[in-house]
Enzyme design. Structure first.
Site, PDB file in Angstrom:
ATOM      1  N   GLY A  40       0.835  -1.193   0.000  1.00 47.29           N
ATOM      2  CA  GLY A  40       0.000   0.000   0.000  1.00 47.29           C
ATOM      3  C   GLY A  40       0.871   1.245   0.000  1.00 47.29           C
ATOM      4  O   GLY A  40       1.875   1.315   0.722  1.00 47.29           O
ATOM      5  N   ALA A  44      -0.079   6.323   4.762  1.00 45.98           N
ATOM      6  CA  ALA A  44       0.678   5.490   5.701  1.00 45.98           C
ATOM      7  C   ALA A  44       1.802   4.753   4.981  1.00 45.98           C
ATOM      8  O   ALA A  44       2.951   4.737   5.444  1.00 45.98           O
ATOM      9  CB  ALA A  44      -0.253   4.503   6.403  1.00 45.98           C
ATOM     10  N   HIS A 266     -20.432   8.735   7.468  1.00 49.14           N
ATOM     11  CA  HIS A 266     -20.149  10.169   7.312  1.00 49.14           C
ATOM     12  C   HIS A 266     -21.450  10.914   7.036  1.00 49.14           C
ATOM     13  O   HIS A 266     -22.237  10.506   6.180  1.00 49.14           O
ATOM     14  CB  HIS A 266     -19.166  10.386   6.157  1.00 49.14           C
ATOM     15  CG  HIS A 266     -18.503  11.720   6.177  1.00 49.14           C
ATOM     16  ND1 HIS A 266     -19.196  12.897   5.980  1.00 49.14           N
ATOM     17  CD2 HIS A 266     -17.203  12.074   6.376  1.00 49.14           C
ATOM     18  CE1 HIS A 266     -18.352  13.917   6.059  1.00 49.14           C
ATOM     19  NE2 HIS A 266     -17.140  13.442   6.306  1.00 49.14           N
ATOM     20  N   ARG A 337     -19.327  12.938  13.869  1.00 50.02           N
ATOM     21  CA  ARG A 337     -19.982  12.367  12.691  1.00 50.02           C
ATOM     22  C   ARG A 337     -21.099  11.384  13.047  1.00 50.02           C
ATOM     23  O   ARG A 337     -22.132  11.371  12.396  1.00 50.02           O
ATOM     24  CB  ARG A 337     -18.936  11.674  11.820  1.00 50.02           C
ATOM     25  CG  ARG A 337     -17.998  12.668  11.185  1.00 50.02           C
ATOM     26  CD  ARG A 337     -16.863  12.020  10.439  1.00 50.02           C
ATOM     27  NE  ARG A 337     -16.098  13.055   9.745  1.00 50.02           N
ATOM     28  CZ  ARG A 337     -15.025  12.803   9.003  1.00 50.02           C
ATOM     29  NH1 ARG A 337     -14.596  11.560   8.869  1.00 50.02           N
ATOM     30  NH2 ARG A 337     -14.382  13.781   8.394  1.00 50.02           N
ATOM     31  N   HIS A 408     -18.100   5.501   5.338  1.00 51.81           N
ATOM     32  CA  HIS A 408     -16.906   6.279   5.006  1.00 51.81           C
ATOM     33  C   HIS A 408     -15.617   5.586   5.458  1.00 51.81           C
ATOM     34  O   HIS A 408     -14.821   5.151   4.654  1.00 51.81           O
ATOM     35  CB  HIS A 408     -17.034   7.662   5.644  1.00 51.81           C
ATOM     36  CG  HIS A 408     -15.888   8.574   5.382  1.00 51.81           C
ATOM     37  ND1 HIS A 408     -15.411   8.811   4.112  1.00 51.81           N
ATOM     38  CD2 HIS A 408     -15.127   9.327   6.215  1.00 51.81           C
ATOM     39  CE1 HIS A 408     -14.402   9.675   4.178  1.00 51.81           C
ATOM     40  NE2 HIS A 408     -14.202   9.986   5.440  1.00 51.81           N
ATOM     41  N   GLU A 432      -5.305   3.166   8.403  1.00 55.08           N
ATOM     42  CA  GLU A 432      -6.665   2.651   8.549  1.00 55.08           C
ATOM     43  C   GLU A 432      -6.707   1.129   8.599  1.00 55.08           C
ATOM     44  O   GLU A 432      -7.705   0.548   9.033  1.00 55.08           O
ATOM     45  CB  GLU A 432      -7.542   3.158   7.392  1.00 55.08           C
ATOM     46  CG  GLU A 432      -9.026   2.960   7.616  1.00 55.08           C
ATOM     47  CD  GLU A 432      -9.883   3.479   6.479  1.00 55.08           C
ATOM     48  OE1 GLU A 432     -11.114   3.262   6.530  1.00 55.08           O
ATOM     49  OE2 GLU A 432      -9.353   4.101   5.539  1.00 55.08           O
ATOM     50  N   ARG A 442     -14.376   7.852  14.583  1.00 56.26           N
ATOM     51  CA  ARG A 442     -13.226   8.722  14.299  1.00 56.26           C
ATOM     52  C   ARG A 442     -13.661  10.174  14.188  1.00 56.26           C
ATOM     53  O   ARG A 442     -14.634  10.489  13.508  1.00 56.26           O
ATOM     54  CB  ARG A 442     -12.554   8.296  12.989  1.00 56.26           C
ATOM     55  CG  ARG A 442     -11.382   9.182  12.595  1.00 56.26           C
ATOM     56  CD  ARG A 442     -10.711   8.671  11.349  1.00 56.26           C
ATOM     57  NE  ARG A 442     -11.541   8.758  10.171  1.00 56.26           N
ATOM     58  CZ  ARG A 442     -11.665   9.850   9.408  1.00 56.26           C
ATOM     59  NH1 ARG A 442     -11.030  10.958   9.727  1.00 56.26           N
ATOM     60  NH2 ARG A 442     -12.417   9.834   8.324  1.00 56.26           N
ATOM     61  N   LEU A 448      -5.937  11.316   8.252  1.00 57.88           N
ATOM     62  CA  LEU A 448      -4.667  11.727   7.657  1.00 57.88           C
ATOM     63  C   LEU A 448      -3.599  11.833   8.735  1.00 57.88           C
ATOM     64  O   LEU A 448      -2.434  11.474   8.532  1.00 57.88           O
ATOM     65  CB  LEU A 448      -4.830  13.082   6.953  1.00 57.88           C
ATOM     66  CG  LEU A 448      -5.949  13.180   5.909  1.00 57.88           C
ATOM     67  CD1 LEU A 448      -5.956  14.562   5.254  1.00 57.88           C
ATOM     68  CD2 LEU A 448      -5.785  12.110   4.842  1.00 57.88           C
TER      69      LEU A 448
END
Length: 644
Positions: A40, A44, A266, A337, A408, A432, A442, A448
């Site tokens: 990935g 990150a 979200h 949220r 989300h 994540e 979150r 981020l």
């Protein structure tokens, strides 16, 4: 198995500093002898690969996109949190820590969250040095704005494309190491399995997405930076390629999966418009700084609006219900949220939804434009407004946006200790892909922050502690364990191709997504979850007997890619339902209707459920085993969350 979080001893504010001193180090000359795989290349992954290569390790970085710049991190719009207190409004490392713990409804580790708040201040300096064009005040200082769940302005932003700009910064650092020969980049390559040798992660098996070639790669440690699993719901704000396969393969090799049912809905997404959609579009939470959320005060007015008998701008002020401001006077439109999402569902369930489906509320900028002028609003949110208009055809400068909650982010993920290592020695999970920092919900602008904290400032220290205690001897990829894993991967792919059923992969994915949204989404019940589990079992059985995967393996085959990922989603979906069923409480984004306060808020049960659920895979067709890591709170008092 006893889950040892390895949280250091000592005062909260000194844990990370002391830990960095006490862990073992690899000297600079010896770092060249160790190979590290990073799967990935989002925030990150790119930050970790660049940082480890800068230290001297030999890094192999893998992504299924054609370039790291296409990682889903680019989709983050609103900003990144940091406790710099530039606004002089009372922020601090401790306040960011407290807001994050409270926002996650007290279901995260204190030690991890405090470290995240600590290193947040370094992230901004790092990114500014890389040239990230953060917004600035008139005097030249970096600007901040507010986000949900906080009463201070701590969110740094680059217009409405913060994720993209941060990723370009990390990508530039990564590209420098590629040019230096310290990182070997493998684009269009998907990880298919983790390879274990003597109980430790020693490499991965991959599939070349262009040729179909199955290949092995050996290393001394493996880092999974593969994002979240929101696409188990089919419709989500995630990129369509986002998947759980890497994490799920690791899970089936022995890595525990933590809190899988903790998914974030979200509140500000463009509503679903029909069955043709394959994904949903996020409207940044930053819009709630200036946009006011409302619905008509009565069902009758809402019905007239839905039938086209009146226009939105015809509705008088006294006939509007600014329900978040009414119910939560302290936080107003900037509640977290999960609270904003649930309340949007409540008013729509009452029949006050504002679009044809009845599943939308308004996000209105009329008052902000009157107060500040259209030019100021355009400078803050112009690209978001343009994106909304291109998708919906409505001009948000003239009429309110229509928004509705959507899947989300996923707070659950692979269980990791304080060093970010999973229950498999040598296998790490960052960003994540792990569960560690956000509890049950979150806070906006913290994804981020966590991705970059893990990659730039945590893993460069903690991986050394593991490598220093292990031999630098390389294992060749013709080792029997690699060959065995390659055969298993090939057989699985061939099995999918041989089914030759009658239903497309998307048919099964959509069906799974609807089950998950209806029964394991914004609201859950024991009855609904029990029903969902039976439905998923039946769907999984049908998938393996009736899916139609076209083409062959030895070629570019997106149908095969999707089928492989959906097979994993089906197994994950069942575990998410099991996890939700096992937690007889409501917390954050996990809302069991049986457990709520008289005001309809999440009702936790700290006596029985103040723990991390860590699930162990026991074998195909067997129920997974629940392990519990108790959560100890020494610095914050467990209270009923209130944003009123």
């Amino acid at each position: 198995m006893i889950l040892d979080s390895k949280i250091p001893e000592g005062p909260l504010a000194e844990k990370w500093t002391n830990h960095k001193f006490n862990i073992k180090l690899v000297n600079p000359a010896n770092k060249r002898k160790y190979d590290v795989i990073v799967v990935g290349t989002g925030l990150a992954g790119a930050s970790a690969a660049a940082s480890l290569a800068e230290l001297g390790y030999n890094v192999k970085a893998f992504c299924f996109q054609d370039s790291p710049r296409r990682a889903h991190s680019i989709a983050a719009q609103g900003g990144i949190n940091a406790a710099k207190n530039y606004q002089n409004d009372g922020d601090s490392v401790y306040r960011l820590f407290y807001d994050t713990i409270k926002g996650g409804d007290y279901r995260a580790r204190e030690g991890n969250v405090y470290r995240l708040a600590q290193v947040s201040v370094n992230i901004i300096d790092q990114c500014v040095a890389q040239g990230v064009p953060f917004a600035r005040e008139y005097g030249g200082l970096l600007a901040n704005r507010s986000f949900g769940g906080a009463q201070v302005s701590r969110t740094f932003y680059a217009k409405g494309q913060t994720g993209q700009q941060l990723l370009l910064g990390a990508y530039s650092a990564l590209s420098r190491q590629v040019a230096n020969g310290k990182v070997k980049l493998y684009p269009r390559t998907e990880m298919m399995d983790v390879v274990m040798v003597d109980g430790k992660a020693r490499g991965i098996v991959t599939r070349n997405l262009v040729t179909g070639a199955i290949e092995s790669h050996s290393a001394h440690a493996v880092l999974l930076c593969t994002g979240g699993y929101g696409n188990v719901f089919f419709l989500s704000t995630n990129a369509m390629g986002s998947n759980v396969t890497a994490a799920w393969r690791a899970h089936k090799k022995g890595a525990y999966f933590a809190n899988p049912s903790f998914t974030q809905i979200h509140p500000t997404c463009i509503p679903v418009s029909g069955d043709h959609q394959s994904k949903l579009t996020l409207m940044s939470e930053s819009l709630r700084n200036d946009g006011r959320v409302w619905v008509p005060a009565t069902v009758e007015t809402a019905e007239k609006l839905r039938k086209g008998q009146i226009k939105v701008n015809d509705i008088k002020e006294e006939d509007r219900d600014y329900y978040l401001e009414r119910k939560y006077p302290s936080f107003g439109n900037l509640v977290p949220r999960d609270v904003a999402s649930r309340n949007a569902k409540y008013v729509c369930d009452e029949g006050r939804g504002v679009n044809e489906t009845g599943e939308a509320v308004f996000l209105d900028f009329r008052d902000a434009i009157k107060r500040d002028g259209e030019d100021i609003i355009k400078a803050k949110y112009g690209n978001l407004f343009d994106m909304y208009q291109q998708i919906t055809g409505d001009n948000p400068y003239q009429v309110p946006m229509m928004i509705y909650p959507a899947v989300h982010y996923t707070m659950g993920g692979l269980w990791v200790d304080y060093n970010l290592m999973t229950t498999i020695p040598g296998l790490y999970a960052l960003g994540e892909a792990n569960f560690s920092d956000h509890g049950a919900n979150r806070l906006g602008a913290s994804a981020l922050m966590q991705g970059l904290a893990d990659g730039y400032f945590v893993i460069p220290y903690t991986i050394g502690d593991y490598l220093a205690q292990n031999s630098n001897e390389r294992i060749p990829t013709d080792h029997p364990e690699f060959k065995k894993a390659e055969v298993e991967v090939s057989e699985r792919l061939q099995k999918l191709l041989n089914i030759k059923g009658e239903k497309t992969v998307d048919f099964f994915h959509k069906k799974l997504g609807k089950i998950m949204w209806d029964y394991c989404g914004m609201a859950r019940t024991e009855e609904g979850l029990t029903k969902a589990k039976a439905m998923i079992k039946e769907l999984k059985k049908e998938f393996w007997s009736n899916v139609n995967v076209l083409g062959a393996n030895e070629e570019l085959n997106q149908s095969l890619e999707k089928a492989n990922r959906v097979a994993d989603f089906l197994e994950l979906g069942e575990l998410m339902v099991d996890d939700a069923l096992s937690r007889n409480e409501s917390c954050g984004g996990h809302f069991r209707e049986e457990y709520q306060t008289p005001e309809g808020e999440a009702l936790r049960d700290d006596e029985n459920f103040a723990f991390v659920s860590a699930w162990k895979f026991l074998g195909e067709g067997q129920e997974e085993e629940l392990n519990k890591e108790p959560l100890v709170f020494e610095n914050v008092k467990l209270t009923q969350r209130s944003y009123k």
